[in-house]
Enzyme design. Structure first.
Site, PDB file in Angstrom:
ATOM      1  N   ASP A 122       1.561  40.299 -15.292  1.00 40.23           N
ATOM      2  CA  ASP A 122       0.322  40.725 -14.636  1.00 40.23           C
ATOM      3  C   ASP A 122      -0.564  41.398 -15.671  1.00 40.23           C
ATOM      4  O   ASP A 122      -0.065  42.064 -16.588  1.00 40.23           O
ATOM      5  CB  ASP A 122       0.619  41.699 -13.493  1.00 40.23           C
ATOM      6  CG  ASP A 122       1.228  41.010 -12.278  1.00 40.23           C
ATOM      7  OD1 ASP A 122       0.926  39.816 -12.058  1.00 40.23           O
ATOM      8  OD2 ASP A 122       1.994  41.657 -11.551  1.00 40.23           O
ATOM      9  N   ASP A 140      -2.127  35.025  -8.790  1.00 37.46           N
ATOM     10  CA  ASP A 140      -2.292  35.859  -7.597  1.00 37.46           C
ATOM     11  C   ASP A 140      -3.694  35.700  -7.016  1.00 37.46           C
ATOM     12  O   ASP A 140      -3.872  35.630  -5.794  1.00 37.46           O
ATOM     13  CB  ASP A 140      -2.053  37.335  -7.930  1.00 37.46           C
ATOM     14  CG  ASP A 140      -0.653  37.614  -8.445  1.00 37.46           C
ATOM     15  OD1 ASP A 140       0.276  36.868  -8.092  1.00 37.46           O
ATOM     16  OD2 ASP A 140      -0.504  38.587  -9.208  1.00 37.46           O
TER      17      ASP A 140
END
Length: 165
Positions: A122, A140
């Site tokens: 991330d 995402d």
């Protein structure tokens, strides 16, 4: 389902995966773990963090060797189920298909990370003041955009059917 229609689905899935994996590779090659670079002061940073859990790090603190396989099983099941469902859609549901392709591309992007690294990379950090949204990535984002697009088109299609009755 026409080949061109399903080909568009595959193309969108692949584009999401390529964008996701290229951005993650850039982060992996240009950032140290937990490094933060401010992009827009008091709003947006690039960071490098790892997520061993699901969305928002759910189950990240569960210490079980089965957690990894659980996420792989759920991810692959979702990808297969949504792809089969997409194949059954009529061609007039093009934007439904686009939404589902974004979801599947995002799921596959994160699955690639889980298989390659054992975690998801991330790097997008959105915040206001001291409140930070959990870091996320292109996969995402594609999943969220896909869900919103699919739900919006489903609601609009339902309203259209009601008006026709």
């Amino acid at each position: 389902m026409p080949i061109l229609y399903f080909g568009s689905y595959i193309l969108i899935v692949c584009l999401v995966i390529v964008c996701d994996q290229l951005t993650k590779l850039w982060i992996l090659h240009n950032f140290q773990l937990y490094e933060v670079r401010e992009v827009i002061p008091d709003f947006f940073n690039l960071v490098y963090v790892v997520n061993t859990g699901a969305a928002f790090s759910m189950l990240a603190d569960v210490d079980s060797p089965w957690r990894h396989y659980f996420f792989l099983f759920i991810g692959l099941g979702a990808v297969l189920g949504l792809t089969v469902y997409t194949y059954t859609l009529r061609k007039e549901h093009f934007l439904h298909m686009v939404g589902l392709a974004c979801i599947v591309g995002g799921a596959l992007g994160n699955l690639i990370d889980r298989v390659s690294y054992g975690y998801v990379v991330d790097f997008l950090d959105v915040y206001v003041g001291g409140y930070h949204w959990p870091a996320f990535n292109v996969a995402d984002s594609a999943i969220c955009v896909g869900v919103v697009l699919y739900m919006t088109m489903t609601l609009l299609a339902g309203n259209k059917e009601k008006k026709q009755k």
